[in-house]
Design a protein around this motif. Structure first.
Motif, short mmCIF file in Angstrom:
data_model
loop_
_atom_site.label_atom_id
_atom_site.label_comp_id
_atom_site.label_asym_id
_atom_site.label_seq_id
_atom_site.Cartn_x
_atom_site.Cartn_y
_atom_site.Cartn_z
N UNK A 1 -33.28 -29.21 -26.28
CA UNK A 1 -32.80 -28.29 -27.30
C UNK A 1 -33.51 -28.53 -28.62
N UNK A 2 -33.71 -29.79 -28.98
CA UNK A 2 -34.43 -30.10 -30.23
C UNK A 2 -35.90 -29.70 -30.13
N UNK A 3 -36.51 -29.90 -28.97
CA UNK A 3 -37.93 -29.57 -28.81
C UNK A 3 -38.17 -28.07 -28.84
N UNK A 4 -37.17 -27.28 -28.46
CA UNK A 4 -37.33 -25.82 -28.45
C UNK A 4 -36.71 -25.17 -29.68
N UNK A 5 -36.48 -25.94 -30.72
CA UNK A 5 -35.88 -25.43 -31.97
C UNK A 5 -34.54 -24.75 -31.73
N UNK A 6 -33.74 -25.30 -30.86
CA UNK A 6 -32.40 -24.78 -30.62
C UNK A 6 -32.34 -23.58 -29.71
N UNK A 7 -33.44 -23.20 -29.08
CA UNK A 7 -33.43 -22.01 -28.24
C UNK A 7 -32.75 -22.25 -26.89
N UNK B 1 -32.83 -13.39 -35.86
CA UNK B 1 -31.64 -13.17 -36.68
C UNK B 1 -31.80 -13.99 -37.94
N UNK B 2 -31.48 -13.39 -39.07
CA UNK B 2 -31.61 -14.06 -40.36
C UNK B 2 -30.27 -14.08 -41.07
N UNK B 3 -30.10 -15.06 -41.94
CA UNK B 3 -28.94 -15.13 -42.81
C UNK B 3 -29.42 -15.68 -44.15
N UNK C 1 -30.68 -8.56 -38.24
CA UNK C 1 -31.31 -8.84 -36.94
C UNK C 1 -32.49 -7.90 -36.78
N UNK C 2 -33.58 -8.41 -36.23
CA UNK C 2 -34.80 -7.63 -36.05
C UNK C 2 -35.26 -7.81 -34.62
N UNK C 3 -35.65 -6.70 -33.99
CA UNK C 3 -36.19 -6.76 -32.63
C UNK C 3 -37.50 -5.98 -32.62
N UNK C 4 -38.49 -6.53 -31.91
CA UNK C 4 -39.78 -5.87 -31.81
C UNK C 4 -40.31 -5.97 -30.39
N UNK C 5 -41.05 -4.95 -29.97
CA UNK C 5 -41.70 -4.97 -28.66
C UNK C 5 -43.21 -5.04 -28.88
N UNK C 6 -43.86 -5.77 -28.01
CA UNK C 6 -45.29 -6.03 -28.13
C UNK C 6 -46.02 -5.56 -26.88
N UNK D 1 -33.97 -15.65 -47.05
CA UNK D 1 -33.42 -15.60 -45.70
C UNK D 1 -34.05 -16.69 -44.83
N UNK D 2 -33.24 -17.26 -43.98
CA UNK D 2 -33.75 -18.22 -43.00
C UNK D 2 -33.18 -17.84 -41.64
N UNK D 3 -33.83 -18.33 -40.59
CA UNK D 3 -33.41 -17.98 -39.25
C UNK D 3 -31.99 -18.47 -39.00
N UNK D 4 -31.17 -17.60 -38.44
CA UNK D 4 -29.77 -17.90 -38.15
C UNK D 4 -29.67 -18.53 -36.76
N UNK D 5 -29.62 -19.87 -36.72
CA UNK D 5 -29.57 -20.60 -35.45
C UNK D 5 -28.25 -20.40 -34.73
#
Length: 173
Positions: free
Chosen positions: A59-65, A90-92, A100-105, A142-146
């Motif tokens: 969990x720590x290595x994947x930044x909480x993902x 997601x930001x707070x 929240x932002x979503x994008x397709x690539x 804003x920072x990422x909302x973990x």
């Protein structure tokens, strides 16, 4: 009961060799079971401790993902965003405003489309039309909302002309 009387009564009783061997083998079996039980308990506890430590390390290595709460549902099926060229963030901010932002690539990593949801006033503070920037890094205050609890539902259908009609619904809880 008198201890001496008990001793004298049973002093004349002599067990056979066979009975003595059976008693000794029974006590050895009991000792083996106890030893095995303790060893197995220690092994089980060590395995559990290793799994717990490993989980927190991953969990720590994947930044909480590992315990991320952003779920992406594509055409009714929960999917792994990375495998489907989708990125969600997601930001707070310090005041608790959330977006929240979503994008397709495409397969080359170029942003094809994006949308945002959440506190519109907060979004207007940071929005400069650059969704790619918002999907890649923290912006301003804003920072990422973990701890985000976010469901992203994407319905993508092909039109008669071969184009795509995409409907995105984000539920930021």
């Amino acid at each position: 009961m008198n201890k001496e009387y008990y001793k004298s009564a049973f002093s004349m009783v002599c067990p056979s060799e066979e009975a003595i061997e059976r008693m000794l083998s029974m006590t050895e079996k009991i000792k083996r079971k106890r030893t095995f039980g303790r060893k197995s308990l220690i092994i089980v506890l060590a395995v559990i401790a290793a799994l717990v430590c490993g989980t927190f390390t991953v969990n720590a290595a994947t930044d909480g993902k590992l315990f991320g709460n952003i779920r992406v549902i594509l055409n009714g099926k929960e999917v792994n965003p990375e495998e489907n060229n989708i990125k969600c963030k997601a930001y707070v901010d310090d005041e608790g405003n959330k977006i929240a932002i979503v994008g397709t690539y495409d397969s080359n990593g170029n942003l094809q489309g994006a949308c945002a949801s959440g506190n519109i006033g907060a979004f207007n503070k940071i929005h400069d039309g650059d969704y790619a920037k918002l999907l890649e890094e923290n912006v301003d205050s804003f920072s990422e909302d973990k701890d985000a609890d976010l469901d992203v539902n994407i319905d993508d259908t092909t039109t008669e002309t071969g184009g795509h009609c995409t409907n995105v619904q984000m539920d930021y809880k």
